[in-house]
Design a protein around this motif. Structure first.
Motif, PDB file in Angstrom:
ATOM      1  N   LEU A 182      -4.870  10.764  -5.170  1.00  0.00           N
ATOM      2  CA  LEU A 182      -4.113  11.388  -4.096  1.00  0.00           C
ATOM      3  C   LEU A 182      -3.201  10.370  -3.424  1.00  0.00           C
ATOM      4  N   HIS A 183      -2.206  10.880  -2.732  1.00  0.00           N
ATOM      5  CA  HIS A 183      -1.301  10.033  -1.964  1.00  0.00           C
ATOM      6  C   HIS A 183      -1.560  10.246  -0.478  1.00  0.00           C
ATOM      7  N   LEU A 184      -1.012   9.345   0.329  1.00  0.00           N
ATOM      8  CA  LEU A 184      -1.181   9.406   1.776  1.00  0.00           C
ATOM      9  C   LEU A 184       0.178   9.263   2.444  1.00  0.00           C
ATOM     10  N   VAL A 185       0.434  10.147   3.411  1.00  0.00           N
ATOM     11  CA  VAL A 185       1.609  10.036   4.266  1.00  0.00           C
ATOM     12  C   VAL A 185       1.107   9.951   5.697  1.00  0.00           C
ATOM     13  N   VAL A 186       1.565   8.928   6.406  1.00  0.00           N
ATOM     14  CA  VAL A 186       1.206   8.731   7.814  1.00  0.00           C
ATOM     15  C   VAL A 186       2.509   8.749   8.604  1.00  0.00           C
ATOM     16  N   ALA A 187       2.526   9.537   9.694  1.00  0.00           N
ATOM     17  CA  ALA A 187       3.741   9.613  10.510  1.00  0.00           C
ATOM     18  C   ALA A 187       3.983   8.318  11.283  1.00  0.00           C
ATOM     19  N   GLN A 188       2.913   7.775  11.900  1.00  0.00           N
ATOM     20  CA  GLN A 188       3.059   6.567  12.701  1.00  0.00           C
ATOM     21  C   GLN A 188       1.865   5.668  12.508  1.00  0.00           C
ATOM     22  N   PRO A 189       1.971   4.495  11.946  1.00  0.00           N
ATOM     23  CA  PRO A 189       3.180   3.889  11.428  1.00  0.00           C
ATOM     24  C   PRO A 189       3.619   4.585  10.139  1.00  0.00           C
ATOM     25  N   ALA A 190       4.881   4.512   9.836  1.00  0.00           N
ATOM     26  CA  ALA A 190       5.424   5.212   8.669  1.00  0.00           C
ATOM     27  C   ALA A 190       4.861   4.618   7.376  1.00  0.00           C
ATOM     28  N   ILE A 191       4.041   5.418   6.711  1.00  0.00           N
ATOM     29  CA  ILE A 191       3.459   5.029   5.418  1.00  0.00           C
ATOM     30  C   ILE A 191       3.617   6.210   4.486  1.00  0.00           C
ATOM     31  N   ASN A 214       3.640   7.845  -1.835  1.00  0.00           N
ATOM     32  CA  ASN A 214       4.450   8.442  -2.900  1.00  0.00           C
ATOM     33  C   ASN A 214       5.644   7.544  -3.198  1.00  0.00           C
ATOM     34  N   ALA A 215       6.280   7.036  -2.160  1.00  0.00           N
ATOM     35  CA  ALA A 215       7.466   6.205  -2.307  1.00  0.00           C
ATOM     36  C   ALA A 215       7.117   4.743  -2.549  1.00  0.00           C
ATOM     37  N   ASP A 216       6.022   4.274  -1.936  1.00  0.00           N
ATOM     38  CA  ASP A 216       5.638   2.871  -2.056  1.00  0.00           C
ATOM     39  C   ASP A 216       4.114   2.763  -2.090  1.00  0.00           C
ATOM     40  N   PRO A 217       3.533   2.576  -3.270  1.00  0.00           N
ATOM     41  CA  PRO A 217       2.077   2.487  -3.382  1.00  0.00           C
ATOM     42  C   PRO A 217       1.502   1.156  -2.891  1.00  0.00           C
ATOM     43  N   GLY A 218       2.336   0.307  -2.320  1.00  0.00           N
ATOM     44  CA  GLY A 218       1.886  -1.001  -1.849  1.00  0.00           C
ATOM     45  C   GLY A 218       0.807  -0.931  -0.778  1.00  0.00           C
ATOM     46  N   PHE A 219       0.768   0.160  -0.020  1.00  0.00           N
ATOM     47  CA  PHE A 219      -0.265   0.300   1.010  1.00  0.00           C
ATOM     48  C   PHE A 219      -1.649   0.319   0.373  1.00  0.00           C
ATOM     49  N   PHE A 220      -1.780   1.006  -0.764  1.00  0.00           N
ATOM     50  CA  PHE A 220      -3.067   1.036  -1.471  1.00  0.00           C
ATOM     51  C   PHE A 220      -3.452  -0.372  -1.926  1.00  0.00           C
ATOM     52  N   ALA A 221      -2.504  -1.114  -2.460  1.00  0.00           N
ATOM     53  CA  ALA A 221      -2.778  -2.476  -2.917  1.00  0.00           C
ATOM     54  C   ALA A 221      -3.214  -3.358  -1.749  1.00  0.00           C
ATOM     55  N   THR A 222      -2.549  -3.198  -0.609  1.00  0.00           N
ATOM     56  CA  THR A 222      -2.921  -3.966   0.578  1.00  0.00           C
ATOM     57  C   THR A 222      -4.345  -3.636   1.013  1.00  0.00           C
ATOM     58  N   CYS A 223      -4.689  -2.361   0.997  1.00  0.00           N
ATOM     59  CA  CYS A 223      -6.051  -1.951   1.376  1.00  0.00           C
ATOM     60  C   CYS A 223      -7.084  -2.531   0.417  1.00  0.00           C
ATOM     61  N   GLU A 224      -6.764  -2.597  -0.865  1.00  0.00           N
ATOM     62  CA  GLU A 224      -7.683  -3.191  -1.838  1.00  0.00           C
ATOM     63  C   GLU A 224      -7.886  -4.676  -1.544  1.00  0.00           C
ATOM     64  N   ILE A 225      -6.808  -5.383  -1.207  1.00  0.00           N
ATOM     65  CA  ILE A 225      -6.897  -6.813  -0.894  1.00  0.00           C
ATOM     66  C   ILE A 225      -7.747  -7.025   0.354  1.00  0.00           C
ATOM     67  N   LEU A 226      -7.518  -6.210   1.390  1.00  0.00           N
ATOM     68  CA  LEU A 226      -8.287  -6.347   2.629  1.00  0.00           C
ATOM     69  C   LEU A 226      -9.761  -6.012   2.426  1.00  0.00           C
ATOM     70  N   THR A 227     -10.052  -5.036   1.582  1.00  0.00           N
ATOM     71  CA  THR A 227     -11.441  -4.691   1.286  1.00  0.00           C
ATOM     72  C   THR A 227     -12.130  -5.850   0.563  1.00  0.00           C
ATOM     73  N   ALA A 228     -11.429  -6.450  -0.396  1.00  0.00           N
ATOM     74  CA  ALA A 228     -11.994  -7.597  -1.111  1.00  0.00           C
ATOM     75  C   ALA A 228     -12.206  -8.771  -0.152  1.00  0.00           C
ATOM     76  N   PHE A 229     -11.236  -9.010   0.726  1.00  0.00           N
ATOM     77  CA  PHE A 229     -11.379 -10.082   1.713  1.00  0.00           C
ATOM     78  C   PHE A 229     -12.600  -9.844   2.592  1.00  0.00           C
ATOM     79  N   ASN A 230     -12.771  -8.628   3.052  1.00  0.00           N
ATOM     80  CA  ASN A 230     -13.900  -8.291   3.912  1.00  0.00           C
ATOM     81  C   ASN A 230     -15.227  -8.537   3.194  1.00  0.00           C
TER      82      ASN A 230
END
Length: 152
Positions: A88-97, A100-116
């Motif tokens: 699935l994809h995610l659209v957030v109004a604020q902050p604008a995420i 569909n257009a940029d899957p980089g948010f998922f990659a960032t979440c994966e990095i932060l989860t690994a860091f945690n």
């Protein structure tokens, strides 16, 4: 369904619907909107479950803010990665995420989860080292200054 919206209602007695939030999600292109009441430590969210069930792989969940998905960063990361795992994809109004257009948010979440996860392992290793009496000598407050510092 291609895009559904989800929001949480504030814990105010008598409030069962938020036309403002619903309208904003409809303006984001949602065909259907689901909601839940905001409760302390709410783990059971039937509205979110219904929203996710209405989406086929490739569909998009739209929310007005990340707070709709979770109350803590760790829970947010878990929720976002569950969306990705379901295709699935995610659209957030604020902050604008918009994944569909940029899957980089998922990659960032994966990095932060690994860091945690890594941080938890490091903290456990540090605690074990200190409890065994090793490794804490240089970390104690009030350690004597180096003798190589000269003075008159």
């Amino acid at each position: 369904m291609n895009r559904v919206g989800y929001y949480r209602l504030p814990p105010v007695r008598g409030v069962f619907f938020s036309p403002v939030q619903e309208e904003r999600l409809l303006l984001l292109g949602c065909q259907e909107v689901f909601s839940d009441r905001c409760l302390t430590n709410a783990i059971i969210r039937p509205g979110l479950d219904k929203a996710l069930a209405a989406l086929a792989p490739g569909g998009t969940l739209a929310v007005l803010s990340l707070h709709a998905l979770a109350g803590t960063t760790t829970d947010l990361l878990e929720a976002v990665l569950k969306l990705k795992a379901r295709g699935l994809h995610l659209v957030v109004a604020q902050p604008a995420i918009d994944t569909n257009a940029d899957p980089g948010f998922f990659a960032t979440c994966e990095i932060l989860t690994a860091f945690n996860a890594e941080r938890a392992m490091v903290k456990a290793a540090e605690a074990a080292l200190v409890s065994k009496g090793g490794g804490a000598q240089g970390l104690k407050a009030g350690a004597p200054p180096s003798q190589s510092e000269g003075g008159d």
